[in-house]
Design an enzyme around this catalytic site. Structure first.
Site, mmCIF file in Angstrom:
data_model
loop_
_atom_site.group_PDB
_atom_site.id
_atom_site.type_symbol
_atom_site.label_atom_id
_atom_site.label_comp_id
_atom_site.label_asym_id
_atom_site.label_seq_id
_atom_site.Cartn_x
_atom_site.Cartn_y
_atom_site.Cartn_z
ATOM 1 N N LYS A 90 0.864 -1.187 0.000
ATOM 2 C CA LYS A 90 0.000 0.000 0.000
ATOM 3 C C LYS A 90 0.897 1.233 0.000
ATOM 4 O O LYS A 90 1.703 1.429 0.920
ATOM 5 C CB LYS A 90 -0.904 0.004 1.239
ATOM 6 C CG LYS A 90 -1.633 1.337 1.483
ATOM 7 C CD LYS A 90 -2.582 1.280 2.693
ATOM 8 C CE LYS A 90 -3.141 2.664 3.044
ATOM 9 N NZ LYS A 90 -4.066 2.652 4.206
ATOM 10 N N ASP A 145 -2.434 10.288 3.644
ATOM 11 C CA ASP A 145 -3.837 9.928 3.834
ATOM 12 C C ASP A 145 -4.535 10.997 4.675
ATOM 13 O O ASP A 145 -4.474 10.982 5.901
ATOM 14 C CB ASP A 145 -3.929 8.556 4.516
ATOM 15 C CG ASP A 145 -5.378 8.085 4.661
ATOM 16 O OD1 ASP A 145 -6.274 8.720 4.064
ATOM 17 O OD2 ASP A 145 -5.591 7.066 5.369
ATOM 18 N N LYS A 167 -10.045 13.086 8.018
ATOM 19 C CA LYS A 167 -9.571 12.725 9.354
ATOM 20 C C LYS A 167 -9.504 13.966 10.237
ATOM 21 O O LYS A 167 -9.267 15.065 9.732
ATOM 22 C CB LYS A 167 -8.145 12.159 9.261
ATOM 23 C CG LYS A 167 -8.034 10.761 8.705
ATOM 24 C CD LYS A 167 -6.575 10.303 8.701
ATOM 25 C CE LYS A 167 -6.408 8.943 8.050
ATOM 26 N NZ LYS A 167 -7.070 7.839 8.755
ATOM 27 N N ASP A 176 1.650 6.379 5.591
ATOM 28 C CA ASP A 176 0.687 5.450 4.992
ATOM 29 C C ASP A 176 1.218 4.745 3.744
ATOM 30 O O ASP A 176 0.500 3.983 3.110
ATOM 31 C CB ASP A 176 -0.623 6.188 4.698
ATOM 32 C CG ASP A 176 -1.847 5.321 4.943
ATOM 33 O OD1 ASP A 176 -1.719 4.286 5.632
ATOM 34 O OD2 ASP A 176 -2.926 5.664 4.423
ATOM 35 N N ASP A 234 -12.021 7.314 3.639
ATOM 36 C CA ASP A 234 -10.831 7.072 4.462
ATOM 37 C C ASP A 234 -10.457 5.586 4.485
ATOM 38 O O ASP A 234 -9.389 5.220 4.963
ATOM 39 C CB ASP A 234 -11.073 7.591 5.881
ATOM 40 C CG ASP A 234 -9.783 7.747 6.674
ATOM 41 O OD1 ASP A 234 -8.701 7.681 6.058
ATOM 42 O OD2 ASP A 234 -9.875 7.953 7.905
ATOM 43 N N GLU A 289 -9.321 3.852 2.117
ATOM 44 C CA GLU A 289 -8.799 3.947 0.744
ATOM 45 C C GLU A 289 -7.752 2.900 0.419
ATOM 46 O O GLU A 289 -7.590 2.526 -0.745
ATOM 47 C CB GLU A 289 -8.221 5.355 0.520
ATOM 48 C CG GLU A 289 -6.787 5.580 1.006
ATOM 49 C CD GLU A 289 -6.591 5.401 2.511
ATOM 50 O OE1 GLU A 289 -7.578 5.548 3.253
ATOM 51 O OE2 GLU A 289 -5.469 5.086 2.938
ATOM 52 N N ARG A 335 -7.576 -0.296 0.984
ATOM 53 C CA ARG A 335 -8.149 -1.510 0.392
ATOM 54 C C ARG A 335 -8.564 -1.285 -1.053
ATOM 55 O O ARG A 335 -8.561 -2.217 -1.859
ATOM 56 C CB ARG A 335 -9.307 -2.014 1.265
ATOM 57 C CG ARG A 335 -10.469 -1.045 1.392
ATOM 58 C CD ARG A 335 -11.374 -1.349 2.587
ATOM 59 N NE ARG A 335 -10.795 -0.878 3.852
ATOM 60 C CZ ARG A 335 -11.365 -1.016 5.048
ATOM 61 N NH1 ARG A 335 -12.549 -1.611 5.145
ATOM 62 N NH2 ARG A 335 -10.774 -0.567 6.132
#
Ligand code: BES
Ligand code: MN
Ligand code: ZN
Length: 491
Positions: A258, A263, A270, A281, A340, A342, A344
């Site tokens: 990933k 993020d 967030k 991230d 959020d 994201e 996956r």
């Protein structure tokens, strides 16, 4: 410059260095000195053991104490490092102790170590090498008055196998690369620059390299990457690195990372406090690129595909919206209820891609959920798999590598919580078992006959205070587990 590690035949009581590192073991009646530590204690007329008693030194794993020699031996300081119980001391205890010692020695220039000598584990010197290099790591790029580690040379006494030292250097360098990538601010590492860095790694190691830019991603239907990335002025990238050994490879493995370079949460934004560390991230991508950087040095007899899905999850008038439906690479669809969740979405594309490349097994690495931190705390990685053997294989590889990975379940009956009314699947369900549901989402995009494991590194990817060989900040976690897994497959 990282320090140079070399094998030396010099004797512990005559080696001329700033610090000599020796082992002590824990026992019921206080610390017991290793044979080399005993030699130094003799040269100091018993003052070393006196000091340990006086300071109540326990010799638990990675306990460290510094003792000045005041001219009684050539080395200026003796460093006693604990390895815990003698029966249980192996490569990883040596690695942790070396890391802890190195963190105390970054103002010295020359070090000698016999930490590996009294341990029966033959690869202990590789662990020591790794520990010293990882423990002396500092990220100083943005300090106007940097205080980098001054360690220049680490001599492994007793004339150990230089091949083991080189292996330790390769895995440490890989982890350090992952740490550097993770520590870089998101304004410096974004999808395009992450791809540039991956290309440099591929070029240096003679790996095949391919990168898809946003127009190619659109054309080829990478809807997850396009959807997550479209709110940003920094467009997404899909990165593929390919290691091929000389001669015939028995199998092809894929490691998938990933690579969310920042993020913000997107429109499901967030709170600002939660955003502070979100340059981390891309920790999964960093581990993948790090592991790929070691392939040309370790030369395992398997093919390895290193795949990174890189995007920046941002807020703008072009951002993906709650309720939107994504068409992923390969045609599967998902309903985006929370922007959020994201990671996956981009990994779904990458997993379909990896399956299409006909690999024998896939391990993905992702800072995927806050829920895994609730479940396992900050220092452990969760492993999920559609295949129990692969799950155990990855957990065992992590154990060999000295990283903490704990098995997590994929309960089939939880899957219905992420059923969508209008698409194949939705990207969030109720908050309970959030790490499991994220993993179930990923599993949906993996071909049934492909063994796949998912490492959720949301906790350990960033570390709040230094311990053992792990610094504060980006940890490079999972790099060593990936390498150990690949090497385990190759042997
Ligand atoms: N990158 C985060 C997960 C994360 C959280 C990593 C904290 C490191 C530290 C991920 O993209 C995320 O935001 N997950 C959400 C999922 C939720 C919206 C279903 C989460 O964990 O809250
Ligand atoms: Mn997120
Ligand atoms: Zn994320």
């Amino acid at each position: 410059m990282p320090p140079q590690v070399l094998a030396s035949e010099e004797a512990v009581d005559s080696v001329s260095v700033d610090a000599v590192v020796v082992a002590a073991f824990k026992s019921s009646d206080g610390p017991s000195l290793s044979a080399d530590a005993q030699k130094l204690d003799d040269a100091l007329d018993g003052r070393l053991s006196e000091h340990l008693t006086h300071t109540a030194f326990k010799a638990k794993v990675a306990d460290v104490t510094l003792v000045p020699t005041l001219g009684r031996v050539q080395a200026k300081t003796i460093v006693v490092a604990g390895l815990g119980d003698k029966d249980e001391a192996g490569r990883n205890e040596v690695m942790r102790a070396a890391g802890s010692a190195a963190r105390r020695l970054t103002d010295r220039s020359t070090i000698a170590s016999v930490l590996h000598s009294d341990v029966s584990d033959g690869s202990a010197v590789a662990g020591a090498t790794e520990g010293f290099l990882l423990g002396s790591y500092k990220f100083t790029t943005y300090k106007s008055d940097p205080h980098p580690s001054k360690i220049e040379r680490i001599a492994m006494l007793g004339g150990p196998d230089t091949d083991l030292i080189e292996r330790g250097v390769a895995t440490a360098d890989a982890t350090i690369l992952a740490r550097d990538l993770t520590n870089e601010p998101a304004d410096s590492i974004f999808p395009e620059t992450l791809a540039d860095r991956a290309r440099e790694v591929a070029d240096a190691g003679g790996l095949d390299f391919e990168v898809l830019d946003e127009s190619q991603l659109k054309e080829r239907g990478f809807g997850g990457l396009i959807g997550v990335g479209k709110g940003s002025v920094r467009p997404p990238r899909f990165i593929v690195m390919h290691y091929k050994p000389e001669g015939r490879a028995s199998q092809t493995l894929a490691i998938v990372g990933k690579g969310i370079t920042f993020d913000s949460g997107g429109l499901s934004i967030k709170p600002s406090g939660s955003m502070e560390t979100m340059k981390t991230d891309m920790g999964g991508a960093a581990a993948v690129i790090g592991a790929m950087s070691a392939m040309s040095k370790l030369r395992p007899q398997v093919e390895v595909l290193g795949v990174v899905a890189a995007a920046e999850n941002m807020v703008s008038g072009r951002s993906i919206k709650p309720g939107d439906v994504i068409k992923h690479y390969g045609g599967g669809t998902s309903e985006v209820l929370n922007t959020d969740a994201e990671g996956r979405l981009v990994l779904a594309d990458a997993l379909v891609y990896a399956c299409e490349r006909k690999v024998d097994a896939i391990v993905n690495v992702a800072t995927l959920t806050g829920a895994i931190m609730v479940a396992l705390g900050p220092k452990a990685t969760g492993v999920f798999s559609n295949n129990d053997e692969l799950r155990d294989e990855v957990a065992t590889a992590a154990e060999r590598a000295g990283e903490r990975v704990w098995p997590m379940p994929l309960y089939d009956d939880y899957r219905s919580d992420i059923d969508s009314e209008i698409a194949d699947i939705k990207n969030t369900g109720s908050r309970w078992g959030g790490a499991i549901k994220a993993a179930l989402f990923l599993r949906n995009f993996v071909a049934k006959d492909v063994p796949w494991a998912h490492l959720d590194i949301a906790g350990p990817a960033r570390n709040d205070s230094a311990y053992d060989e792990v610094p504060k900040g980006g940890s490079g976690v999972a790099t060593r587990t990936l390498i150990a897994w690949i090497e385990g497959r190759a042997s």
